[in-house]
Design a protein around this motif. Structure first.
Motif, mmCIF file in Angstrom:
data_model
loop_
_atom_site.group_PDB
_atom_site.id
_atom_site.type_symbol
_atom_site.label_atom_id
_atom_site.label_comp_id
_atom_site.label_asym_id
_atom_site.label_seq_id
_atom_site.Cartn_x
_atom_site.Cartn_y
_atom_site.Cartn_z
ATOM 1 N N ASP A 1 0.806 -1.225 0.000
ATOM 2 C CA ASP A 1 0.000 0.000 0.000
ATOM 3 C C ASP A 1 0.836 1.270 0.000
ATOM 4 O O ASP A 1 0.292 2.368 -0.016
ATOM 5 C CB ASP A 1 -0.896 0.032 1.247
ATOM 6 N N TRP A 2 2.146 1.142 0.041
ATOM 7 C CA TRP A 2 2.943 2.368 0.178
ATOM 8 C C TRP A 2 2.879 3.185 -1.115
ATOM 9 O O TRP A 2 2.570 2.670 -2.187
ATOM 10 C CB TRP A 2 4.385 2.043 0.579
ATOM 11 N N GLY A 3 3.175 4.475 -0.962
ATOM 12 C CA GLY A 3 3.230 5.352 -2.135
ATOM 13 C C GLY A 3 1.862 5.742 -2.652
ATOM 14 O O GLY A 3 1.744 6.240 -3.764
ATOM 15 N N ASN A 4 0.838 5.521 -1.866
ATOM 16 C CA ASN A 4 -0.512 5.890 -2.309
ATOM 17 C C ASN A 4 -0.989 7.199 -1.689
ATOM 18 O O ASN A 4 -2.124 7.604 -1.896
ATOM 19 C CB ASN A 4 -1.506 4.769 -1.958
ATOM 20 N N ARG A 5 -0.136 7.848 -0.904
ATOM 21 C CA ARG A 5 -0.560 9.081 -0.236
ATOM 22 C C ARG A 5 0.373 10.239 -0.579
ATOM 23 O O ARG A 5 0.669 11.077 0.253
ATOM 24 C CB ARG A 5 -0.599 8.833 1.283
ATOM 25 N N GLY A 6 0.807 10.274 -1.807
ATOM 26 C CA GLY A 6 1.672 11.362 -2.237
ATOM 27 C C GLY A 6 3.130 11.040 -2.006
ATOM 28 O O GLY A 6 3.478 9.980 -1.483
#
Lengths: 650, 650
Positions: free
Chosen positions: A634-639
């Motif tokens: 899920d990393w890299g999904n918040r900018g």
């Protein structure tokens, strides 16, 4: 996004045909394909739905707008050489799209997708030459001659993907009148003629066609295709291709396949080749080759694989490093290498039935394959670093991105092998869930699913798998068909699942099975309809220590929960912190709350501008904070953010 | 090999001209060139002799046999395009050979070398076109047009090296009638015309010409050349060159030089550019640019430099990594990047006079520049890894080697920038030993040497430096000219030399100077002839700890002795051991005996073929052995081996 699209019903007994990517002529386990297993929701079902609803059309749009599909139209019209766009392997992305669409059409009836599929096949077919040759980059006036650049030309590689598309189509829609299988056969016949025993004694710089020819042989019954795959595997490793700066190891032409000790060179090529070599070993009863491939798999897993299951340590040549060379920040871990690794492991799993192969497949699916696509299925990681040091920038959605240097998922790449590879994998994922053998059913991957098959003795078996895995660790398998005689349900207990428990409900009776440990848990009994087997896997977060030979992560630990590797992402730190500036407080236990895993970190004293080698520096001292970790996928999904999987404890 | 060749006597006072690679029009310190400083033996004198006796002729032989020098003959004869050999930058290796030979002829009279030099110059000059253009790869019928590939063509880069050769020649043999300066001026005039303020508003993908033009301006008095250097520096960083997969950062066209925070991109390019930018800042009194370059140097040293002084963490793009990204096993640390770093540091040292610049120069000279050539001066490391995991193979002496993948020094490379770069550096090394200012002499590097110069007030100063450094730490400076008034002898105390001691013998009087600490030790007095200043640097081996942000070497220490970084090499382990399988016993002190430094290691338990992430594994337990470490610059001289600089303590 998370709505599951309605799928076709499973085949009705007994006239089942196996609808799977790999169907060996002999194997310990028999694959249960899309006609016999259907993922019905959950973690993977949701991703399959996004793949069907968004990814396939995203890919097709880019194949059109980048000119890679129009290349076929230009080829047919005779206007290609001057106007060709895309890299030398761009044809293969069209074929992988077709393969993905074929599997999807095996899962679901979709009139629109079927129409699109046929239209694309027609455009491809129109570009095929009269002798069966098919490639938009070579052979026309103004282009390089056919087969003139086996090192880099990717002609046979592209055809391999064409064959895999045709195999997928023939298995999901036997006898479809779209012509794809005919196109593939004509091309394969040409390959056998040109590269046969009396032909060019060489092979493609990028392996892929080996496994594809083996499967095309299985689907058509043409043994020449399997023989050609064997020739390609046997020819490799004798320094036939030209040398390059990184050495012939790059394309596995340094050592014969059977003499290698571990996978090496370009990680996608190495795994595709190994997968094809398993097919060849199975078809030719080559036990020596098979034993070598098992050993290569074990050494590669033990010394050349990231904790995510990712493979490939070098950016330069997209290659494996030496044993223990597993840098986090320069992890290449290409998405396609993860997919290729699943292909290799799956073939060994079918051949041998060992649970360990399923362990690596699960790890790779959750932490490489699931990491690549964004939640909306329209942007992708090409490489999957384990340590992002600088936040990077948001890719331009209208541009193609450099494959491995962006820190956020990008919609498309100049080298865009990964998006359609993810798409074909997700669309066929049902086929990796379960297998059968003479005595029963084996479940390898846990997802909500229906399973319905006929055992070798003619008995019908129907199972329903209910689970929220990996949100929790409870997997309930309900038996929907009664049996008079015992059969065996085998459940893979992951290598991390020490302390798993297993019980069987039959009517009012609950039987607790003792001693469930990693490997196979086997329940043999005459199941009654309504019997429930409940497996509970321990889902408490785990602190994991690396082998001390892995220099890059010495003094660090990782945190896992179930099959998921967790990561620390800077957006979860207070004050826009940097993951490079914190130290895990290993004395404070991990905690779970609000559905997340929390760890405790202290900060490092500020860096000085001095020479960075000398006396022991001050220990971490800054304020302590509790920080929620994020599943790596899920990393890299918040900018833009920084991120690390391995957490320093010093 | 270790015989020192006889050198020319130092210039007689007072008509001294400075004979040095860098002569700024203004600077805090005035360089003392080859006419004023002469290394007379020792560690560096021996390497200079090998360079003169073996390396220069080795290089010339390869330039001939590889066809790189004959390219000029073919160009002159008009037969070039079809038969050109070598990469697009191969001309530059000829020019670097000329520069090295010019410096060598400044050190020593050598009739044979002088004849060879003139013959090579004549062949180069014959290839120059009527308008001054000179490059064997571009511009002829059948070749790409001139200046059509600024990203990769290296035309201006090659001319930069031509100019540096001409500068070296003019400084060592002013007014020589060989024509090299004329060739350089004609080419420089063309560059100013084509790329001037009204010309092509671009620059070369590979910086080099900037510093070269600045020096050519200094040697000729042509201010246009300096102005052109300024234009090239100013134009950079505005995304003028085409984008490439690794981004424009690769050739420093992503950010204007004055806006950069640290060196980034290709490490040789970054340092050459920074060196040229210092020259420009000095010439144009651009204090803002100068201040930025100082800060870039400090951040690069503090966060992007290996303990060896090596720079460049990526194989893929031969580039700097992010801050703290310093993998040992994938250290690129190109020899040329080390040389370029010395060029950058040296210019800042002349401008500012800070001892820290000399610290980094010393570190880089001993551990990068001295590491590259073999003891016999005819094979070289291109990259300088800090961790060799597999023994590798002996290069074929008759072939060209891949630049960065061999584990042993190779005689030549397809990209062979490093050998002639080492040669020109060693041949001019005398010029990096000492400087002068109004008040006295500064000694930056310690080697047996004669120093003779005239201070600004007209006083003669003559010194004799005697030392066995780095074998031991005693440096004796004898003053050979008396002075009535005080002047200052400044000695650089290296950053590692806490506890150094300093005393002055004058007649029968010994004065012990208190509080000598890293930085400058200054002795101001009216020296008498025969006075001796004795510096003693502490040479006990030191255990060095990395900043904890350097993830790649967490849990490790390195051992240094004086300016030398030491390494563990497998040939020193018992039983053909592997440096990946031992752990430093940090509780046992280092020992010195038999002229070597010994450390104590235990072995790791044997590796299992299992998944390498999980429970804490057993601690090191195998037998303890005492092992002699090797100076890093000496590794790889005893056959294939594994090696590591950073020694794990866990």
């Amino acid at each position: 996004m998370s709505t599951t699209l309605p799928t076709r019903p499973l085949d009705s007994a007994p006239a089942r045909t196996v609808v799977a990517p790999v169907i060996p002529t002999r194997s310990r386990l028999r694959p249960l394909g899309l006609g016999e297993v259907r993922i019905t929701g959950g973690f993977w079902g949701s991703r399959q739905s996004v793949n069907a609803a968004h990814t396939l059309s995203h890919i097709l749009g880019r194949l059109e707008s980048e000119g890679w599909l129009p290349n076929f139209d230009r080829a047919a019209a005779g206007t290609l050489p001057a106007g060709r766009r895309g890299r030398e392997f761009s044809d293969s992305e069209v074929y992988k799209y077709l393969e993905a669409a074929a599997w999807e059409l095996g899962r679901r009836d979709d009139v629109e997708l079927e129409r699109t599929f046929r239209a694309v096949v027609a455009r491809v077919a129109a570009a095929q030459e009269s002798d069966g040759y098919l490639n938009t980059e070579f052979g026309r006036p103004g282009q390089q001659p056919r087969w003139s650049d086996l090192e880099w030309g990717h002609e046979l590689y592209c055809l391999g993907h064409l064959f895999q598309a045709a195999v997928a189509r023939e298995r999901t829609r036997p006898g479809a009148d779209d012509g794809l299988l005919t196109v593939a056969r004509r091309a394969a016949d040409l390959v056998c003629q040109v590269f046969g025993a009396d032909g060019i004694a060489a092979f493609c710089g990028h392996p892929e066609i080996e496994a594809a020819l083996a499967e095309l042989a299985r689907v058509t019954g043409e043994e020449r295709y399997a023989a050609q795959a064997t020739l390609f595997v046997d020819r490799r490793g004798h320094e036939t291709l030209a040398d390059i700066e990184w050495g012939r190891r790059y394309f596995q032409d340094d050592v014969p396949v059977r003499d290698a000790a571990a996978l090496s060179g370009h990680a996608v090529r190495a795994n595709y080749l190994a997968a094809g070599a398993v097919d060849v070993a199975v078809e030719t009863h080559d036990d020596e080759l098979m034993e070598s491939l098992r050993a290569q798999w074990a050494r590669t897993r033990g010394r050349r694989t990231y904790i995510t299951g990712g493979q490939g340590s070098h950016h330069q040549d997209e290659a494996f490093g030496d044993d223990w060379e597993l840098p986090s920040d320069r992890a290449y871990s290409e998405t396609c290498a993860g997919i290729a690794s699943v292909m290799f492991s799956w073939r060994l799993l079918l051949a041998d039935g060992e649970a360990a192969y399923g362990d690596l497949i699960e790890r790779t699916l959750f932490n490489v394959v699931a990491t690549s696509p964004s939640a909306d299925g329209t942007s992708f990681f090409y490489a999957n670093t384990l340590h992002q040091r600088v936040p990077g920038t948001v890719p331009d959605p209208d541009a193609t991105s450099p494959r491995a240097s962006s820190s956020l998922r990008a919609p498309w790449f100049e080298v865009s092998c990964c998006p359609p590879n993810v798409a074909r994998t997700l669309a066929s994922l049902d086929a990796y869930v379960a297998t059968a053998d003479a005595g029963g059913i084996q479940i390898h991957q846990y997802a909500p699913a229906e399973i319905r098959t006929t055992l070798d003795d003619g008995r019908e078996v129907a199972l329903d798998v209910a689970t929220r895995y990996p949100s929790d660790g409870v997997i309930r398998v309900t038996v929907n068909e009664a049996a008079d005689e015992a059969w065996t349900l085998s459940l893979r207990i992951p290598e991390w699942a020490e302390g798993a428990s297993l019980r069987v409900w039959s009517g009012d009776t609950v039987t607790e099975l003792a001693a469930v440990s990693p490997g196979w848990a086997e329940i043999s009994r005459p199941f009654r309809a309504g019997d429930v087997v409940e497996l509970e896997l321990p889902m408490a977060p785990r602190v994991v220590v690396p082998d001390p030979r892995i220099d890059a992560v010495r003094g660090c630990v990782a945190v896992e929960r179930g099959p998921e590797v967790l990561a620390l992402e800077s957006v979860d730190l207070s004050d826009g912190g940097d993951v490079g500036e914190v130290v895990l407080d290993a004395t404070t236990p991990l905690a779970e709350r609000e559905g997340r895993v929390w760890a405790t970190f202290s900060g490092r004293p500020a860096a000085t501008p001095q020479w960075p080698y000398g006396e022991e520096s001050a220990k971490a001292s800054a304020p302590i904070q509790s920080v929620a970790l994020v599943p790596y996928h899920d990393w890299g999904n918040r900018g833009p953010s920084t991120m690390r999987v391995w957490l320093p404890t010093v």
